[in-house]
Design a protein around this motif. Structure first.
Motif, short mmCIF file in Angstrom:
data_model
loop_
_atom_site.label_atom_id
_atom_site.label_comp_id
_atom_site.label_asym_id
_atom_site.label_seq_id
_atom_site.Cartn_x
_atom_site.Cartn_y
_atom_site.Cartn_z
N GLY A 152 0.80 -1.23 0.00
CA GLY A 152 0.00 0.00 0.00
C GLY A 152 0.82 1.27 0.00
N LEU A 153 2.02 1.19 0.56
CA LEU A 153 2.91 2.34 0.61
C LEU A 153 4.17 2.05 -0.19
N ALA A 154 4.74 3.08 -0.76
CA ALA A 154 6.04 2.98 -1.43
C ALA A 154 6.93 4.07 -0.86
N ALA A 155 8.06 3.67 -0.31
CA ALA A 155 8.99 4.65 0.27
C ALA A 155 10.24 4.73 -0.59
N LEU A 156 10.65 5.96 -0.88
CA LEU A 156 11.89 6.20 -1.62
C LEU A 156 12.94 6.67 -0.64
N GLY A 157 14.00 5.89 -0.49
CA GLY A 157 15.07 6.23 0.43
C GLY A 157 16.28 6.78 -0.28
N PHE A 158 16.74 7.96 0.15
CA PHE A 158 17.92 8.60 -0.43
C PHE A 158 18.94 8.85 0.67
N PHE A 159 20.13 8.31 0.51
CA PHE A 159 21.19 8.59 1.46
C PHE A 159 21.69 10.02 1.27
N ILE A 160 22.16 10.60 2.36
CA ILE A 160 22.76 11.93 2.31
C ILE A 160 24.19 11.79 2.83
N GLU A 161 25.13 12.24 2.02
CA GLU A 161 26.55 12.08 2.32
C GLU A 161 27.22 13.44 2.36
N GLU A 162 28.23 13.57 3.21
CA GLU A 162 28.96 14.83 3.31
C GLU A 162 29.70 15.12 2.01
N MET A 163 29.55 16.33 1.54
CA MET A 163 30.23 16.79 0.33
C MET A 163 31.73 16.88 0.59
N SER A 164 32.52 16.44 -0.36
CA SER A 164 33.97 16.50 -0.18
C SER A 164 34.46 17.94 -0.26
N GLY A 165 35.59 18.19 0.33
CA GLY A 165 36.13 19.55 0.30
C GLY A 165 35.62 20.38 1.47
N SER A 166 35.89 21.66 1.42
CA SER A 166 35.54 22.56 2.53
C SER A 166 34.40 23.50 2.19
N GLU A 167 33.63 23.17 1.15
CA GLU A 167 32.52 24.03 0.76
C GLU A 167 31.46 24.08 1.85
N THR A 168 30.79 25.22 1.96
CA THR A 168 29.70 25.36 2.92
C THR A 168 28.45 25.86 2.19
N GLY A 169 27.30 25.58 2.80
CA GLY A 169 26.04 26.08 2.25
C GLY A 169 25.67 25.48 0.91
N LYS A 170 26.09 24.25 0.65
CA LYS A 170 25.83 23.60 -0.63
C LYS A 170 25.08 22.29 -0.44
N PRO A 171 24.21 21.90 -1.41
CA PRO A 171 23.74 22.72 -2.53
C PRO A 171 22.76 23.79 -2.06
N GLU A 172 22.45 24.70 -2.92
CA GLU A 172 21.60 25.83 -2.57
C GLU A 172 20.23 25.39 -2.07
N SER A 173 19.67 24.33 -2.66
CA SER A 173 18.34 23.85 -2.25
C SER A 173 18.34 23.43 -0.79
N TRP A 174 19.40 22.74 -0.35
CA TRP A 174 19.48 22.30 1.04
C TRP A 174 19.81 23.46 1.97
N LYS A 175 20.50 24.45 1.47
CA LYS A 175 20.74 25.66 2.27
C LYS A 175 19.42 26.35 2.57
N LYS A 176 18.56 26.43 1.56
CA LYS A 176 17.24 27.05 1.76
C LYS A 176 16.41 26.26 2.75
N LEU A 177 16.38 24.93 2.58
CA LEU A 177 15.54 24.09 3.44
C LEU A 177 16.03 24.15 4.89
N THR A 178 17.32 23.98 5.11
CA THR A 178 17.82 23.94 6.48
C THR A 178 17.70 25.29 7.18
N LYS A 179 17.61 26.36 6.41
CA LYS A 179 17.41 27.68 7.01
C LYS A 179 16.09 27.72 7.79
#
Length: 309
Positions: free
Chosen positions: A163-190
């Motif tokens: 009856g239900l379908a769940a889509l699972g997406f892993f979230i992994e730390e971006m390599s390097g020292s970048e911050t606030g990326k990607p922009e979509s996640w910066k907006k959401l976490t704000k």
């Protein structure tokens, strides 16, 4: 997640818009109500035989030609995300109507209802629910969908083994020292700052689509198994799709989840380690997209060699 008793609990934790307190309680952070107690407290399903999450053994997963590419309807809508909520167990985003998925070996079209997240304690202590060959990722995003034929009736959906379908997406730390990326996640976490305590909700302004949040993920490569809700009452009603490629998010944004939202009011602990531990192995299959890509690559290489010859 629905109306009464165990069903109410299921609906609240996974899909819901109701208050679960009257039906009993569960938690992640206390030994009296954490996931070690669920098989006894919610024995009807949490002690079942197809429980989630699981470890995905990539070598044991057999390719299934029926696991074709998905069709994602309105995942590009900039108004898809409606309400952000602190449930006291996780943070959840309700989606606008009309967002759907089909294909992907599913039996029919499913309506996308909401997504929520699971995490550990910052980027250094991983908290995904599923693991892959024993690896646990920092976070995991679950997009929850119900069969369109049920017209939003989640009571019927959790009573159906698919009856239900769940889509699972892993979230992994971006390599390097970048911050606030990607922009979509910066907006959401704000917007986490607007839902710091249990029960707080926030109307999300337009400007973020589901496609934006899933940036960089090849959605044709995934694993499939039949499992359950990962929270009480753990109904065994879920077709799980776990995508191989993770979403890459910068460390500073991942860390915000475990340093911004509280379990109850601001005097309560921050919400950390909000994931269920691994359950016994189940049969896992995988899409054949990677094989197709490999075969096409060999074909192109063969043609190039033939031309040069």
């Amino acid at each position: 997640m629905i109306f009464l008793g165990a069903i109410v609990l299921t609906v609240c934790a996974f899909i819901s818009r109701v208050d679960c307190a009257a039906a009993g309680d569960w938690c992640y952070h206390l030994p009296t109500c954490n996931d070690t107690t669920w098989p006894k407290t919610f024995a009807k399903y949490c002690d079942g035989s197809r429980q989630s999450p699981i470890n995905i053994n990539t070598q044991a997963a057999k390719k299934d030609s029926n696991l074709t590419e998905f069709t994602f309807i309105k995942f590009n809508s900039a108004t898809a995300l409606k309400t952000f909520e602190n449930t006291g167990k996780t943070v959840k985003v309700l989606l606008e109507s009309g967002i759907q998925i089909s294909g992907g070996g599913l039996s029919e079209v499913y309506d996308s209802l909401q997504f929520h997240l699971h995490w550990g304690n910052g980027s250094s202590i991983p908290g995904s629910e599923h693991t892959v060959d024993g690896k646990r990722y920092p976070m995991e995003m679950h997009i929850v969908n119900a069969k369109s034929s049920y017209n939003g009736n989640t009571t019927q959906a959790v009573g159906d083994s698919t009856g239900l379908a769940a889509l699972g997406f892993f979230i992994e730390e971006m390599s390097g020292s970048e911050t606030g990326k990607p922009e979509s996640w910066k907006k959401l976490t704000k917007y986490l700052a607007n839902i710091t305590t249990k029960g707080q909700t926030f109307t999300i302004p337009s400007g973020i689509s589901l496609d934006d949040l899933l940036v960089g993920v090849n959605r044709s490569i995934y694993y499939r198994y039949l499992g359950s809700l990962t929270t009480p009452a753990c109904n065994e009603a879920v077709v799980w799709t776990v995508f191989k490629e993770p979403i890459k998010v910068s460390k500073d944004l991942i860390d915000l989840f475990s340093t911004t939202v509280h379990i109850n009011d601001t005097s309560s602990p921050f919400m950390t380690d909000v994931f269920r531990n691994i359950q016994p192995d189940l049969t896992v299959t995988k899409s054949s997209a990677s094989t197709t890509c490999y075969s096409l690559g060999l074909m192109v290489l063969s043609l190039a060699l033939w031309k040069n010859y």
